[in-house]
Design an enzyme around this catalytic site. Structure first.
Site, PDB file in Angstrom:
ATOM      1  CD  GLU A  63      -1.276  -2.231   2.277  1.00  0.00           C
ATOM      2  OE1 GLU A  63      -0.130  -2.677   2.060  1.00  0.00           O
ATOM      3  OE2 GLU A  63      -1.994  -2.661   3.201  1.00  0.00           O
ATOM      4  CB  CYS A  91      -0.865  -2.980   9.181  1.00  0.00           C
ATOM      5  SG  CYS A  91       0.372  -1.994   8.310  1.00  0.00           S
ATOM      6  CB  CYS A  94      -1.115   0.302   5.197  1.00  0.00           C
ATOM      7  SG  CYS A  94       0.437  -0.569   4.828  1.00  0.00           S
TER       8      CYS A  94
END
Length: 157
Positions: A63, A91, A94
């Site tokens: 990402e 996560c 990101c």
């Protein structure tokens, strides 16, 4: 996180590209997560798989890599007219990048109960201190995304 059938078809098409990136990452020995960033007209701005090991960079998540590439190509850090497709629920690292880049829409595959930060963990976009909340769609190609991850980790045990 509902959507129309037309959007689902488009989402599956771009998620297939993200899955290609995840498969390529796995072949390189990286955790198989892939991402594709698309603009409002459907043009692919960037695509990448994880490169944490190859780059010796803990922030080289798929990402982050596509957000960096698209921002550099456009010459600006904000990407409000974009949709980010990623094979795994992002996560904390990101989702922070997604919020700061002002990505307009996030589509992800498999849930990540252990490390995810969208529908699991801190649920970043629901926090009152979150300054940008993209539209979120989860579960696109979830089983294929999850199977890539299971196979990757099973092979390492």
């Amino acid at each position: 996180m509902a959507q129309t059938d037309g959007a689902a078809d488009i989402d599956r098409t771009f998620m297939a590209l993200a899955l290609e990136e995840a498969e390529a990452a796995a072949a390189r020995g990286e955790v198989p997560v892939g991402a594709v960033l698309v603009d409002g007209s459907g043009a692919v701005l960037a695509r990448a798989g994880n490169r944490v090991e190859a780059d010796a960079d803990p922030t080289a998540h798929a990402e982050v890599l596509v957000i960096r590439a698209a921002g550099a190509a456009r010459g600006r850090p904000r990407l409000p007219d974009t949709t980010l497709y990623v094979t795994l629920e992002p996560c904390v690292l990101c989702v922070g990048a997604i919020a700061f880049a002002r990505v307009g829409r996030l589509v992800f595959g498999a849930d990540d109960p252990k490390g995810g930060a969208v529908v699991h963990g801190p649920q970043f976009f629901t926090q009152p201190t979150c300054h940008h909340r993209p539209a979120v769609v989860g579960g696109i190609a979830a089983e294929r995304s999850a199977e890539l991850l299971r196979a990757f980790f099973r092979a390492r045990r």
